[in-house]
Design a protein around this motif. Structure first.
Motif, PDB file in Angstrom:
ATOM      1  N   LEU A   1       3.421  -8.862  -3.542  1.00 14.84           N
ATOM      2  CA  LEU A   1       3.003  -8.297  -2.258  1.00 14.84           C
ATOM      3  C   LEU A   1       1.856  -9.099  -1.652  1.00 14.84           C
ATOM      4  CD1 LEU A   1       3.161  -4.510  -3.198  1.00 14.84           C
ATOM      5  CD2 LEU A   1       4.551  -5.639  -1.459  1.00 14.84           C
TER       6      LEU A   1
ATOM      7  N   ARG B   1      -1.346  -0.177   1.270  1.00 10.97           N
ATOM      8  CA  ARG B   1      -2.111  -0.335   2.519  1.00 10.97           C
ATOM      9  C   ARG B   1      -3.449  -1.001   2.235  1.00 10.97           C
ATOM     10  NH1 ARG B   1      -1.925   4.791   4.314  1.00 10.97           N
ATOM     11  NH2 ARG B   1       0.008   4.391   5.413  1.00 10.97           N
TER      12      ARG B   1
ATOM     13  N   ARG C   1      -2.864  -4.726   1.570  1.00  7.12           N
ATOM     14  CA  ARG C   1      -2.608  -5.438   2.823  1.00  7.12           C
ATOM     15  C   ARG C   1      -3.914  -5.717   3.562  1.00  7.12           C
ATOM     16  NH1 ARG C   1       0.139  -1.691   6.835  1.00  7.12           N
ATOM     17  NH2 ARG C   1      -2.027  -1.013   6.979  1.00  7.12           N
TER      18      ARG C   1
ATOM     19  N   ASN D   1      12.983   2.106   4.984  1.00  4.61           N
ATOM     20  CA  ASN D   1      13.611   1.018   5.737  1.00  4.61           C
ATOM     21  C   ASN D   1      14.646   0.278   4.896  1.00  4.61           C
ATOM     22  OD1 ASN D   1      12.557   0.461   8.598  1.00  4.61           O
ATOM     23  ND2 ASN D   1      10.662   0.896   7.487  1.00  4.61           N
ATOM     24  N   ALA D   2      14.324   0.080   3.608  1.00  2.00           N
ATOM     25  CA  ALA D   2      15.258  -0.618   2.721  1.00  2.00           C
ATOM     26  C   ALA D   2      16.528   0.203   2.508  1.00  2.00           C
ATOM     27  CB  ALA D   2      14.585  -0.910   1.386  1.00  2.00           C
TER      28      ALA D   2
ATOM     29  N   GLU E   1       7.521   4.283   3.506  1.00  2.00           N
ATOM     30  CA  GLU E   1       8.292   3.861   4.676  1.00  2.00           C
ATOM     31  C   GLU E   1       9.007   2.531   4.424  1.00  2.00           C
ATOM     32  OE1 GLU E   1       7.972   3.587   9.554  1.00  2.00           O
ATOM     33  OE2 GLU E   1       6.202   4.109   8.375  1.00  2.00           O
ATOM     34  N   VAL E   2       8.422   1.683   3.590  1.00  2.00           N
ATOM     35  CA  VAL E   2       9.089   0.430   3.220  1.00  2.00           C
ATOM     36  C   VAL E   2      10.401   0.737   2.505  1.00  2.00           C
ATOM     37  CG1 VAL E   2       8.920  -1.652   1.799  1.00  2.00           C
ATOM     38  CG2 VAL E   2       6.929  -0.866   3.100  1.00  2.00           C
TER      39      VAL E   2
ATOM     40  N   GLY F   1       3.875   2.931   0.092  1.00  2.00           N
ATOM     41  CA  GLY F   1       5.019   2.144   0.559  1.00  2.00           C
ATOM     42  C   GLY F   1       6.284   2.950   0.757  1.00  2.00           C
TER      43      GLY F   1
END
Length: 296
Positions: free
Chosen positions: A175, A212, A215, A33-34, A29-30, A27
């Motif tokens: 999640l 991943r 998900r 982004n945050a 990249e999550v 995570g």
């Protein structure tokens, strides 16, 4: 994970370059982004590039742009991501895989703000914040000559390690619910929740594939689920383990779980046994033998 989030909140409003570390799929990249979303640069957007996806020449052009005639096929000037992300953030994913010859040029940008388009002699000024991520141990890579140590020390000024999913069990249910809402809406299915037995199974899994993998498991369960809630047979077989309650062991023993899983897959395929066998990862002959045994 609280410490990780606290660090991200502290550094987000600054211009500091941040290095996010952790396993593939955890995570990173999550978090990038945050951090961007909580920064003063949020209005200008964030661009991203995977440094492992391109060879050195293409990656340099992608990052810094090129001028017409710089190489075969360069018919006109092209902006790079450093220029396109002006005022915003540029996320360098898998920076540990960046070719060595390009690392020196990135270090120059980080140190001075100057960069050159490929084939150009006129320096340009960058107005971008850099966030980077890697699953590699860059200190070790540097010691072995596979990553520039000066670049590592520049990036290591602010490191945030993203823990493995198994280290943050409280996040698994959150999640899973978030992914459920996303995929249920996408598939237009009236799935509203996850039953307790399934949540226990999700929490007990080690998640080697990290966020991943979770998900993908939830997406697959949404495809197979026909009711309002996920139950254990909605999960892949490797996750369908008996829970600790002795009474539950009788309900979800391995034979029962396998039979219910096969039944649901057959329902999903409309009785198409060839397709069902492909989804289950077994041969059609094996599937017919199981169906005969279970009288399905």
């Amino acid at each position: 994970i609280r410490e990780t989030i606290a660090l991200a909140r502290k550094v987000a409003p600054t211009e500091a370059t941040v290095l996010l570390t952790g396993a593939t799929g955890v995570g990173k990249e999550v978090f990038a982004n945050a951090i961007h979303a909580a920064s003063p640069r949020a209005g200008a957007g964030m661009l991203a590039v995977n440094c492992s996806a391109l060879h050195a020449e293409l990656l340099e052009s992608e990052l810094f742009g090129h001028v017409a005639g710089a190489f075969t096929g360069a018919g006109k000037d092209k902006k790079g991501l450093v220029e396109a992300a002006k005022g915003g953030t540029l996320f360098l994913d898998e920076i540990g895989d960046m070719p060595l010859e390009l690392q020196a040029k990135l270090l120059r940008v980080l140190e001075t703000g100057d960069y050159l388009r490929v084939g150009d002699a006129i320096p340009r000024k960058a107005d971008v914040r850099f966030l980077a991520a890697t699953h590699r141990d860059l200190a070790l890579e540097g010691a072995n000559g596979r990553f520039r140590q000066d670049l590592y020390y520049r990036l290591a000024a602010f490191v945030i390690r993203i823990p493995n999913l198994a280290e943050r069990p409280a996040d698994i249910a959150l999640l899973a619910q978030a992914f459920l809402r996303r995929f249920a809406a996408k598939l237009r299915k009236p799935i509203t929740g996850i039953d307790d037995a399934t949540l226990q199974l999700l929490s007990a899994h080690t998640w080697p594939g990290q966020v991943r993998e979770l998900r993908n498991v939830i997406e697959r369960a949404c495809i197979l689920c026909d009711g309002p809630e996920f139950d254990p047979p909605s999960l892949p077989l490797e996750l369908q383990r008996p829970v600790s309650d002795p009474s539950a062991l009788q309900v979800y023993d391995l034979e029962h779980v396998e039979r219910e899983h096969v039944r649901r897959v057959l329902q999903h395929t409309g009785g198409n046994k060839t397709l069902a066998a492909a989804l289950l990862g077994i041969g059609v002959t094996t599937l017919y033998a199981k169906l005969k045994k279970w009288e399905l």
